[in-house]
Write a protein that holds these residues in place. Sequence first.
Motif, PDB file in Angstrom:
ATOM      1  N   UNK A   1      12.550   2.561  11.177  1.00 43.25           N
ATOM      2  CA  UNK A   1      12.144   1.460  10.292  1.00 43.25           C
ATOM      3  C   UNK A   1      10.642   1.203  10.459  1.00 43.25           C
ATOM      4  N   UNK A   2      10.195   1.249  11.717  1.00 42.51           N
ATOM      5  CA  UNK A   2       8.769   1.016  11.982  1.00 42.51           C
ATOM      6  C   UNK A   2       7.905   2.118  11.358  1.00 42.51           C
ATOM      7  N   UNK A   3       8.334   3.373  11.512  1.00 43.31           N
ATOM      8  CA  UNK A   3       7.580   4.494  10.936  1.00 43.31           C
ATOM      9  C   UNK A   3       7.551   4.365   9.405  1.00 43.31           C
ATOM     10  N   UNK A   4       8.722   4.026   8.813  1.00 45.70           N
ATOM     11  CA  UNK A   4       8.779   3.877   7.348  1.00 45.70           C
ATOM     12  C   UNK A   4       7.828   2.769   6.897  1.00 45.70           C
ATOM     13  N   UNK A   5       7.744   1.723   7.699  1.00 49.06           N
ATOM     14  CA  UNK A   5       6.891   0.590   7.359  1.00 49.06           C
ATOM     15  C   UNK A   5       5.395   0.970   7.343  1.00 49.06           C
ATOM     16  N   UNK A   6       5.009   1.869   8.243  1.00 43.51           N
ATOM     17  CA  UNK A   6       3.582   2.218   8.311  1.00 43.51           C
ATOM     18  C   UNK A   6       3.206   3.424   7.435  1.00 43.51           C
ATOM     19  N   UNK A   7       4.189   4.001   6.754  1.00 39.66           N
ATOM     20  CA  UNK A   7       3.887   5.173   5.911  1.00 39.66           C
ATOM     21  C   UNK A   7       2.737   4.892   4.916  1.00 39.66           C
ATOM     22  N   UNK A   8       2.748   3.761   4.182  1.00 39.32           N
ATOM     23  CA  UNK A   8       1.622   3.519   3.256  1.00 39.32           C
ATOM     24  C   UNK A   8       0.284   3.339   3.992  1.00 39.32           C
ATOM     25  N   UNK A   9       0.364   2.835   5.240  1.00 40.44           N
ATOM     26  CA  UNK A   9      -0.883   2.658   6.009  1.00 40.44           C
ATOM     27  C   UNK A   9      -1.411   4.019   6.475  1.00 40.44           C
ATOM     28  N   UNK A  10      -0.487   4.898   6.894  1.00 47.34           N
ATOM     29  CA  UNK A  10      -0.897   6.271   7.259  1.00 47.34           C
ATOM     30  C   UNK A  10      -1.565   6.925   6.043  1.00 47.34           C
ATOM     31  N   UNK A  11      -0.934   6.729   4.878  1.00 45.60           N
ATOM     32  CA  UNK A  11      -1.469   7.334   3.657  1.00 45.60           C
ATOM     33  C   UNK A  11      -2.905   6.880   3.411  1.00 45.60           C
ATOM     34  N   UNK A  12      -3.106   5.579   3.515  1.00 47.23           N
ATOM     35  CA  UNK A  12      -4.449   5.066   3.199  1.00 47.23           C
ATOM     36  C   UNK A  12      -5.486   5.508   4.231  1.00 47.23           C
ATOM     37  N   UNK A  13      -5.087   5.501   5.511  1.00 50.87           N
ATOM     38  CA  UNK A  13      -5.999   5.952   6.567  1.00 50.87           C
ATOM     39  C   UNK A  13      -6.379   7.416   6.330  1.00 50.87           C
ATOM     40  N   UNK A  14      -5.363   8.250   6.086  1.00 44.47           N
ATOM     41  CA  UNK A  14      -5.601   9.675   5.882  1.00 44.47           C
ATOM     42  C   UNK A  14      -6.473   9.902   4.642  1.00 44.47           C
ATOM     43  N   UNK A  15      -6.131   9.184   3.563  1.00 47.72           N
ATOM     44  CA  UNK A  15      -6.876   9.364   2.320  1.00 47.72           C
ATOM     45  C   UNK A  15      -8.347   8.970   2.513  1.00 47.72           C
ATOM     46  N   UNK A  16      -8.594   7.856   3.200  1.00 49.71           N
ATOM     47  CA  UNK A  16      -9.971   7.426   3.439  1.00 49.71           C
ATOM     48  C   UNK A  16     -10.736   8.528   4.188  1.00 49.71           C
ATOM     49  N   UNK A  17     -10.120   9.071   5.255  1.00 49.98           N
ATOM     50  CA  UNK A  17     -10.820  10.072   6.080  1.00 49.98           C
ATOM     51  C   UNK A  17     -11.147  11.331   5.281  1.00 49.98           C
ATOM     52  N   UNK A  18     -10.145  11.880   4.567  1.00 50.29           N
ATOM     53  CA  UNK A  18     -10.430  13.134   3.848  1.00 50.29           C
ATOM     54  C   UNK A  18     -11.361  12.863   2.659  1.00 50.29           C
ATOM     55  N   UNK A  19     -11.211  11.690   2.081  1.00 47.40           N
ATOM     56  CA  UNK A  19     -12.022  11.356   0.902  1.00 47.40           C
ATOM     57  C   UNK A  19     -13.495  11.205   1.293  1.00 47.40           C
TER      58      UNK A  19
END
Length: 344
Positions: A174-192
């Motif tokens: 549940x915790x991992x599912x909850x942070x999935x959108x945050x992982x997405x945004x962190x990853x997107x910011x870095x590669x972007x």
Amino acid sequence: MDDLKYGKRNKRGDWAPNEPVAYAPLFAFPPKLKALLHWLPHYFFPWNIIFAASAVAYWAWVIPPVKTMQTISLGWTAWLYAVNAICVLLFYGAFEVHLYVLKRQENRFKYNGKFPSEQRSNAFWFENQNIDNILRTFLSGVTIWTGVEVVMLWAYANGYAPWLTFTENPWTLALIALVVPIIHEFHFFCIHRLIHTPLLYKWVHSVHHNSVNPSPWSSLSMHPIEHLLYFGTAFYHLILPSNPIIMLYQLHIAGFGAIPGHVGFDKVEVAGDKLVDSHAYAHYLHHKYFEVNYGDATIPLDKWFGTWHDGSPEGEARMQERYRKRKAKLAARKAAEEAKGATE
Ligand SMILES: [Zn+2]
Ligand SMILES: [Zn+2]
């Protein structure tokens, strides 16, 4: 529906919201509990719930048995490509048809007054934004998305990625599912941020930025290297204590979730006067100004790095000041080099 209740339109016909884009109160200090509770439903509805549901539906009806996935073969890879392509066609196509073909809400809430079909540019294949964007989406976008998906599923099937079950580890998952959108945004910011460095911008990311006036098909219109970096967000699940359904959720946020940011409209009118926020303004400003808003408005990364533009006059002034400082720095460097050259 009167969109001028929510924003204003300039002489060119471009609409902008009255309210500046606000960061989610998630990282506010001191914590703002009331604002956080008010914001929380928006974290799930409507977008992330759709992508989580599509991940569950994939697991139930699309993903092959584990035994099949232990060896990579053309059969199930092609099947996954076909399903991904059909889902993209239906999901992206629905926005395209509703807003850009039938123009059901004309230009209400539309950031850029013009429709891409009115502007031809030789930056695009066949000088046509839509044809270019659609070809890039299906040729490399869906292909690389499927490739990453196949590698991850193969890794799960062979025990190379930690696979927790919902019955044994419900809270961790549940915790991992909850942070999935945050992982997405962190990853997107870095590669972007990375692909905005001069060389990578020129060779890779400029493809995506050809769409200065983005529309639904611009979402996955990228260079193949950007597709690989973008969908690489699934690889976090090679080390996280996770589950294939949550990995699929991560991929769907990237694949299907690219669309709200490029829809070109601030709000989508559904069922009469009900409005759904696209939360697209921050990324629209990125397409307009290039060097602001590398991330979205969940984690204040742009604020921390000084690249945030919230659409307000203050945001505009901050951006201009940054440009001015950079120009001055470049001019000073050039002058110093010239002075050095003169003394040599
Ligand atoms: Zn974009
Ligand atoms: Zn960019």
